[in-house]
Motif scaffolding. Sequence first.
Motif, PDB file in Angstrom:
ATOM      1  N   PHE A 135       0.845  -1.195   0.000  1.00  0.00           N
ATOM      2  CA  PHE A 135       0.000   0.000   0.000  1.00  0.00           C
ATOM      3  C   PHE A 135       0.880   1.244   0.000  1.00  0.00           C
ATOM      4  N   SER A 136       0.453   2.244  -0.772  1.00  0.00           N
ATOM      5  CA  SER A 136       1.109   3.549  -0.712  1.00  0.00           C
ATOM      6  C   SER A 136       0.452   4.364   0.398  1.00  0.00           C
ATOM      7  N   VAL A 137       1.277   5.063   1.197  1.00  0.00           N
ATOM      8  CA  VAL A 137       0.779   5.714   2.405  1.00  0.00           C
ATOM      9  C   VAL A 137       1.434   7.077   2.585  1.00  0.00           C
ATOM     10  N   LYS A 138       0.829   7.879   3.457  1.00  0.00           N
ATOM     11  CA  LYS A 138       1.462   9.108   3.930  1.00  0.00           C
ATOM     12  C   LYS A 138       1.863   8.884   5.385  1.00  0.00           C
ATOM     13  N   LEU A 139       3.079   9.249   5.701  1.00  0.00           N
ATOM     14  CA  LEU A 139       3.583   9.091   7.067  1.00  0.00           C
ATOM     15  C   LEU A 139       3.419  10.403   7.815  1.00  0.00           C
ATOM     16  N   ASN A 140       2.736  10.357   8.944  1.00  0.00           N
ATOM     17  CA  ASN A 140       2.570  11.525   9.820  1.00  0.00           C
ATOM     18  C   ASN A 140       3.427  11.310  11.072  1.00  0.00           C
ATOM     19  N   HIS A 141       4.028  12.371  11.562  1.00  0.00           N
ATOM     20  CA  HIS A 141       4.921  12.201  12.710  1.00  0.00           C
ATOM     21  C   HIS A 141       4.850  13.413  13.634  1.00  0.00           C
ATOM     22  N   LYS A 144       4.245   8.104  15.412  1.00  0.00           N
ATOM     23  CA  LYS A 144       4.000   8.207  13.964  1.00  0.00           C
ATOM     24  C   LYS A 144       2.723   7.454  13.600  1.00  0.00           C
ATOM     25  N   SER A 145       2.087   7.901  12.535  1.00  0.00           N
ATOM     26  CA  SER A 145       0.940   7.187  11.983  1.00  0.00           C
ATOM     27  C   SER A 145       1.030   7.229  10.462  1.00  0.00           C
ATOM     28  N   ILE A 146       0.250   6.383   9.827  1.00  0.00           N
ATOM     29  CA  ILE A 146       0.165   6.398   8.369  1.00  0.00           C
ATOM     30  C   ILE A 146      -1.292   6.534   7.945  1.00  0.00           C
ATOM     31  N   SER A 147      -1.494   7.220   6.831  1.00  0.00           N
ATOM     32  CA  SER A 147      -2.799   7.265   6.175  1.00  0.00           C
ATOM     33  C   SER A 147      -2.714   6.371   4.948  1.00  0.00           C
ATOM     34  N   ILE A 148      -3.587   5.380   4.861  1.00  0.00           N
ATOM     35  CA  ILE A 148      -3.584   4.452   3.730  1.00  0.00           C
ATOM     36  C   ILE A 148      -4.178   5.171   2.529  1.00  0.00           C
ATOM     37  N   ILE A 149      -3.374   5.377   1.493  1.00  0.00           N
ATOM     38  CA  ILE A 149      -3.852   6.112   0.318  1.00  0.00           C
ATOM     39  C   ILE A 149      -4.407   5.173  -0.737  1.00  0.00           C
ATOM     40  N   GLU A 164       4.357   8.002  -9.157  1.00  0.00           N
ATOM     41  CA  GLU A 164       3.662   7.545  -7.952  1.00  0.00           C
ATOM     42  C   GLU A 164       3.603   8.665  -6.915  1.00  0.00           C
ATOM     43  N   LEU A 165       4.691   9.407  -6.778  1.00  0.00           N
ATOM     44  CA  LEU A 165       4.730  10.506  -5.816  1.00  0.00           C
ATOM     45  C   LEU A 165       3.732  11.594  -6.197  1.00  0.00           C
ATOM     46  N   ALA A 166       3.664  11.931  -7.495  1.00  0.00           N
ATOM     47  CA  ALA A 166       2.713  12.949  -7.961  1.00  0.00           C
ATOM     48  C   ALA A 166       1.271  12.507  -7.700  1.00  0.00           C
ATOM     49  N   ASP A 167       0.982  11.229  -7.964  1.00  0.00           N
ATOM     50  CA  ASP A 167      -0.370  10.712  -7.715  1.00  0.00           C
ATOM     51  C   ASP A 167      -0.712  10.779  -6.233  1.00  0.00           C
ATOM     52  N   LEU A 168       0.239  10.433  -5.392  1.00  0.00           N
ATOM     53  CA  LEU A 168      -0.008  10.448  -3.953  1.00  0.00           C
ATOM     54  C   LEU A 168      -0.264  11.851  -3.440  1.00  0.00           C
ATOM     55  N   ARG A 169       0.434  12.831  -4.010  1.00  0.00           N
ATOM     56  CA  ARG A 169       0.200  14.226  -3.590  1.00  0.00           C
ATOM     57  C   ARG A 169      -1.236  14.648  -3.904  1.00  0.00           C
ATOM     58  N   VAL A 170      -1.724  14.245  -5.088  1.00  0.00           N
ATOM     59  CA  VAL A 170      -3.102  14.594  -5.463  1.00  0.00           C
ATOM     60  C   VAL A 170      -4.092  13.871  -4.547  1.00  0.00           C
ATOM     61  N   LEU A 171      -3.903  12.580  -4.349  1.00  0.00           N
ATOM     62  CA  LEU A 171      -4.823  11.809  -3.518  1.00  0.00           C
ATOM     63  C   LEU A 171      -4.832  12.314  -2.077  1.00  0.00           C
ATOM     64  N   ASP A 172      -3.713  12.857  -1.626  1.00  0.00           N
ATOM     65  CA  ASP A 172      -3.604  13.324  -0.248  1.00  0.00           C
ATOM     66  C   ASP A 172      -4.032  14.776  -0.084  1.00  0.00           C
ATOM     67  N   GLU A 173      -3.621  15.651  -1.019  1.00  0.00           N
ATOM     68  CA  GLU A 173      -3.806  17.088  -0.824  1.00  0.00           C
ATOM     69  C   GLU A 173      -4.748  17.735  -1.833  1.00  0.00           C
ATOM     70  N   GLY A 174      -5.155  17.013  -2.878  1.00  0.00           N
ATOM     71  CA  GLY A 174      -5.998  17.602  -3.914  1.00  0.00           C
ATOM     72  C   GLY A 174      -7.409  17.858  -3.427  1.00  0.00           C
ATOM     73  N   THR A 175      -8.185  18.566  -4.260  1.00  0.00           N
ATOM     74  CA  THR A 175      -9.594  18.786  -3.936  1.00  0.00           C
ATOM     75  C   THR A 175     -10.343  17.459  -4.039  1.00  0.00           C
ATOM     76  N   THR A 176     -11.563  17.461  -3.532  1.00  0.00           N
ATOM     77  CA  THR A 176     -12.379  16.236  -3.617  1.00  0.00           C
ATOM     78  C   THR A 176     -12.520  15.792  -5.059  1.00  0.00           C
ATOM     79  N   TYR A 177     -12.723  16.761  -5.952  1.00  0.00           N
ATOM     80  CA  TYR A 177     -12.891  16.406  -7.368  1.00  0.00           C
ATOM     81  C   TYR A 177     -11.593  15.841  -7.947  1.00  0.00           C
ATOM     82  N   GLU A 178     -10.472  16.478  -7.657  1.00  0.00           N
ATOM     83  CA  GLU A 178      -9.171  16.003  -8.171  1.00  0.00           C
ATOM     84  C   GLU A 178      -8.851  14.602  -7.656  1.00  0.00           C
TER      85      GLU A 178
END
Length: 617
Positions: free
Chosen positions: A274-280, A345-350, A364-378
Amino acid sequence: MNKNEKIILAVAGHVDHGKTSLVKNLTGKDTDTLKEEKERNLSINISFAFLERNDATIALIDLPGHDKFIDNMIAGASSVNGTLLVIAADDGIMPQTIEHINILKLLGVKNFLPIITKTDLAGKYEIEELSEQIKKRLTQLNLYFHEPILVSNKNEKDFENCKNKIFEFTKSIKLKVSYNPFRLDIDRTFDLKGIGTVVTGTCKFDKLRLGDEVELLPQKKIFTIKELQSNEKKVEQVSPGQRTAIKISNINWKEINRGDIVCVPNTLMCAKVFSVKLNHINKLDLKVNNEVKIYAGCKTLIAKFKVIGKDYSYCYGQIILNNEWYFNRNETCLIKFSGDNSIDKSISIIRESSPVNKKNREEELADLRVLDEGTTYERTILSIKLDKNKVVDSNKLYCELCIDDFREDKNLITHKDYVIHIKNYNYLSEKVLKKMQAYHLKKPLSPGLNLNSMNAFIDDEIPKEYQPVFFMMMHKVGALKIDRGTFSLKHFEVKLDDEQTRIKNFILKRLKLNNYNVKNIELIKEKIENKKVFNQILKYLVDIKSIVMLDFEHYITNSMYNTMLEKIFQNVNENNVMLKTNFMSIFDLDSEKAQIYLNKFEADKKILVSKNEITIL
């Protein structure tokens, strides 16, 4: 908290700071229920008690405070809405206090009500100083909190005041809106005499009702909800936040483990990567392929963590699990790296994914940025693009967007409630068009293919239920045409040469002359020198529905076939029944010829034939 809403509050803090005593004084329930807890005078498992006032119900989770039982604490904290942070006046802020605060913050819990216990064991100055220390730490972590409450086991009035403050505190908690379907992470499983296997957990995201179909994972057992309990009472439904007990039939309780999941079928992602975002919270210092523990709901998983990209503001990576597991999109899980002394630390499952490499890392990094920070539509558009099914049912997107929001987007193609990204459409349509071109070249006299034959082109790409939808999308954009259920390329036309045209006309003429008195097709073929072309034209006429094949030896024109059916319908009695002899008389047929027609009509499910009667279906 609004009327009828169910709130879950974690009772968190260091070991022996009075969490269990607080719950008992507030609710009358002793949450140290296990023999081992009684003997050791500490909470090992997670336990629940309830505060009720009018239509409001607050569930209190007494979380284990000892560091040896941090797994249990995390399991309990995974579904709470706010926190009663318990700190003993004579002990102050301790390591487990800090870890509990960090864990709850990482899980998205932002509302804290500090409760300073054992105030009879400390002086006024020490209590005031402790109160300021608590507020300072919560402020540094950007958490919302109320003024600390002071209680002593020696003063009953303190607990009545505390109870009022807790109800007041819950009014400030805004429950998150979720578009996910129902899910329950199992925290306990047992066998009840006369009932059978029972599992318990907290209802998440959406309601669960009697009669609902759910799935037990990872056992992949689907069953219907026949009995529900909440707060030790039988109920017809449970809402998000309610403690829930579910009876499960036909499975031994020992086959179910804590951390297993009950959910709506086919709603969770399942993979090993799984691709994830790491929060710390603290400074981030990562190694390549870190060994990690992941706390998902009530489950602890072993995995490796691989960094995809990071800077001072973010870190994206992948978790590579030892075994497949199930996650909601955007699910938050705690993660502990080997060498960490505590969990910060925690992770958000993207999304589920394949292991990244140098070639696809940036994409993959560009896609994750959109899935994490993009608008609902994006985020939704990218989710459609990345969906493994390619064709997506808009009703299953679990967001506020609907199909009408996508119809004007040039990157999407829609049909009814379904949508596909143009990238996936181009990939699939190119595959289909190449195969259609090859088919037309090989069989120039065939008008095209039926749906079953078309499905074979993309069987390995799209689930069967979405295959007809995709071909309708190709038809909508003009890549395919459909004529009476037959698919062909947009500009394809069957073109007969002079010989083929002559044979076609000859076959149709002879069939019309025969009228209903059908002859063996071999008698007609004898008149044609080129038998191969005759067979090709005969199949062509069947394909374009100019003639109907009654059996391998007998054919009739399509118009005559329909006329016969109309006459049958016109001559049945009030019970939709006709005698066979009447049928033979109307069309002047002997019994052998009549049977040829009746077999065909019955195979086409137009009629039902008994010994002497014909019944219209």
